[in-house]
Design an enzyme around this catalytic site. Structure first.
Site, PDB file in Angstrom:
ATOM      1  N   ASP A 101      -5.023  -2.850  -1.817  1.00  0.00           N
ATOM      2  CA  ASP A 101      -4.412  -1.637  -1.274  1.00  0.00           C
ATOM      3  C   ASP A 101      -4.999  -1.386   0.112  1.00  0.00           C
ATOM      4  OD1 ASP A 101      -2.785   0.702  -1.417  1.00  0.00           O
ATOM      5  OD2 ASP A 101      -3.217   0.827  -3.552  1.00  0.00           O
ATOM      6  N   ASP A 202      -0.372   1.562   1.920  1.00  0.00           N
ATOM      7  CA  ASP A 202      -0.134   2.934   1.498  1.00  0.00           C
ATOM      8  C   ASP A 202       0.533   3.737   2.608  1.00  0.00           C
ATOM      9  OD1 ASP A 202      -0.743   5.063  -0.557  1.00  0.00           O
ATOM     10  OD2 ASP A 202      -1.831   5.901   1.163  1.00  0.00           O
ATOM     11  N   GLU A 259       4.481   0.726   1.278  1.00  0.00           N
ATOM     12  CA  GLU A 259       4.937   1.958   0.642  1.00  0.00           C
ATOM     13  C   GLU A 259       5.570   2.790   1.751  1.00  0.00           C
ATOM     14  OE1 GLU A 259       3.206   5.586  -2.107  1.00  0.00           O
ATOM     15  OE2 GLU A 259       2.104   4.960  -0.321  1.00  0.00           O
ATOM     16  N   HIS A 335       0.890   4.152 -10.292  1.00  0.00           N
ATOM     17  CA  HIS A 335      -0.149   5.174 -10.440  1.00  0.00           C
ATOM     18  C   HIS A 335       0.316   6.545  -9.982  1.00  0.00           C
ATOM     19  CE1 HIS A 335      -0.283   3.883  -6.304  1.00  0.00           C
ATOM     20  NE2 HIS A 335      -1.003   4.930  -5.987  1.00  0.00           N
ATOM     21  N   ASP A 336       1.428   6.621  -9.248  1.00  0.00           N
ATOM     22  CA  ASP A 336       1.949   7.897  -8.749  1.00  0.00           C
ATOM     23  C   ASP A 336       3.162   8.389  -9.532  1.00  0.00           C
ATOM     24  OD1 ASP A 336       0.108   8.328  -6.719  1.00  0.00           O
ATOM     25  OD2 ASP A 336       1.267   7.220  -5.227  1.00  0.00           O
TER      26      ASP A 336
END
Length: 561
Positions: A101, A202, A259, A335-336
């Site tokens: 990440d 991210d 993302e 995870h979100d």
């Protein structure tokens, strides 16, 4: 696309590991790198090619690792750099790649860059972040943080505000500053030199802020406005990513996924164009917002199921409009996001397994690179047993304060219902390994309360049951590896106005796949045109009843037209 054009990451299947919740090896209740290494055989048995690791860097954990204070150090909760090196080597020995990440829209306010930036207006790193003077004694604009409240934090010492699109401990980096960009690229290259296999980036669509930082459109009755339309796909984002490609990404055969909040088709084609000038693929969020609240002030907080017609329209748009131009990422969970079987499926004891398999089949036969979030392959559900005292997520905590206490948009019970449907902690509860104490996750006290259905839903039970959700995912992964049509075939939606069944074809030069998915708990009749001698490739029931589709039935036919 032909079979000779396929890149390794287009046939790959990615398994996302949220380290804090995957496997604890030392009894402190927090998952760690040694725990991940101890479970590599499980990921290999599933068949995944790549592990995407959520952030493992040094962090004060104001947003569970997405506030990084040192990009070159490992969070002691997860272990040491030696532990990471061991994990990387062990994964590579099994033929599994590691994608890290990358969080470079913002840092932690405890990063040395920000400490220096905050020390004075004349500091050389002042411009590494976005500082502005007050306007009439107030914030520089009306932007809201994505976690509620103003996106500006006042600094008493300098008399200026700094921008934080997320929590105030996550100041946004100023990508206009060339030295800052060079520091980021050098850091990335150090990880590439270490041997990692790529980056998940991210909120990368937000690194270029709009000129002048103008006010965002303000919903009626609100003080602040979430500025997605202004901060996403900014004026120089594609220039920065092209520069990143030249300075870093061309230094290895890396997998890159961005993302990209607020992305549209036009920008997706730029971010992940076939020319390879920026990234390999993007995460888009349109299908994740289809069940948002009709009241814009409530945003994501809702408890109403998604419309199948809207879902079909949206997924089909991305399948057809990116084909030949760029590449899709395929995902339900991360995870979100809450657990997909509780959100788009049916997590009752009667239908959990078949609906989890149906959702998996629907997604994994589309064109793109599939992502499986830890526990998704078990059919893990939302955690309805968590109450207000159990939640850890800053978005949930701040959301409750905004919705219930400040804006009076819902009462506490209604908001809890919303959180049980859409809250991020649903996905962050620890992984279920066994039916034993703490689900085999830890010998200590878990950092987040376990979902109380782990005695029925766990790895040990799933591996022993040949009809489990796990084994269904295993088959889907094998098909993707063995059947090029899943990578290269043309997508064709069938019956777009059918609000019960999602059916589509994948069409190759000499073969076709027909994918049929009943999205309801009711039996329905459907008749599709395909050869009588077609092979039933996979199903979530034990027999084929032809035109009759049982609740949440899913099946795939393979044939030569």
């Amino acid at each position: 696309m032909t079979t000779t054009d396929i890149k390794w990451w287009q046939k790959a299947v990615v398994y996302q590991v949220y380290p804090r919740s995957f496997q604890d090896s030392n009894g402190d209740g927090i998952g760690d790198l040694k725990g991940i290494e101890n479970r590599l055989d499980y990921i290999q048995e599933l068949g995944a090619d790549v592990i995407w690791l959520n952030p493992i860097y040094q962090s004060p954990d104001k947003d569970n690792g997405y506030d990084i204070s040192d990009y070159d150090a490992i969070n002691p909760d997860f272990g040491t750099m030696a532990d990471f090196d061991s994990l990387l080597a062990a994964a590579h020995a099994r033929g599994i790649k590691i994608v890290m990440d990358l969080v470079v829209n913002h840092s932690s306010d405890q990063h040395q860059w920000f400490i220096e930036s905050r020390s004075g207006k004349d500091n050389p790193k002042r411009d590494f972040y976005i500082w502005r003077d007050p306007i009439d004694g107030h914030e520089p604009n009306n932007w809201s943080s994505f976690f509620s409240g103003s996106a500006w934090k006042y600094d008493e010492a300098s008399g200026q505000y700094y921008l934080h699109l997320f929590v105030d401990g996550q100041p946004d980096l100023n990508w206009e500053n060339e030295e800052l960009r060079e520091q980021v690229y050098q850091m990335m290259n150090r990880w590439v030199d270490k041997g990692i296999d790529g980056f998940r980036m991210d909120v990368i669509s937000m690194i270029s802020k709009p000129d002048g930082l103008p006010d965002a459109p303000l919903p009626e009755g609100n003080t602040y406005a979430i500025p997605v339309s202004l901060t996403a796909n900014g004026p120089r984002v594609h220039d920065y990513l092209k520069e990143m490609r030249q300075k870093v990404l061309d230094n290895g055969d890396l997998m890159t996924v961005g993302e990209t909040s607020g992305v549209d088709i036009e920008n997706a084609r730029k971010y992940a164009g076939v020319d390879g000038s920026e990234l390999n693929m993007v995460f888009q969020f349109e299908h994740m917002g289809l069940d948002d609240n009709d009241n814009p002030a409530l945003g994501k907080w809702n408890n109403q199921p998604v419309s199948l017609l809207k879902l079909k329209e949206n997924l089909s748009k991305w399948q057809t409009e990116l084909e030949g131009n760029s590449w899709n990422s395929l995902y339900w969970d991360n995870h979100d996001q809450p657990r997909i079987v509780s959100r788009f499926g049916n997590d009752s004891s009667e239908y959990r397994v078949v609906s989890a398999k149906m959702l998996a089949t629907l997604l994994h036969f589309m064109q793109g690179t599939p992502y499986i979030y830890q526990g998704e392959e078990l059919g893990m559900t939302n955690a309805y047993n968590l109450g207000w005292d159990d939640f850890d997520d800053v978005e949930i905590i701040n959301g409750r304060d905004f919705v219930v206490n400040r804006e009076k948009l819902a009462d506490d019970a209604t908001m809890l219902d919303y959180v049980h449907y859409k809250g991020r902690d649903n996905a962050r509860t620890p992984m279920h390994w066994t039916a034993g104490p703490n689900a085999g996750f830890t010998t200590g006290q878990p950092w987040l309360k376990l979902n109380d259905n782990f005695p029925e839903i766990n790895v040990e039970e799933s591996l022993a049951d040949p009809n489990s959700v796990f084994h269904h995912y295993q088959k889907l992964i094998r098909f993707r590896h063995e059947m090029p049509i899943i990578t290269t075939g043309h997508y064709e939606l069938l019956d777009p106005n059918d609000d019960q069944v999602y059916a589509y074809k994948r069409i190759g030069d000499e073969e076709e796949l027909l994918i049929i998915n009943n999205f309801t708990a009711e039996p329905v009749q459907r008749n599709y045109d395909f050869p009588a001698n077609a092979d039933l490739l996979i199903s979530n029931y034990h027999d084929d009843q032809g035109t009759k589709l049982r609740p949440y039935e899913s099946k795939v036919y393979h044939y030569h037209p």
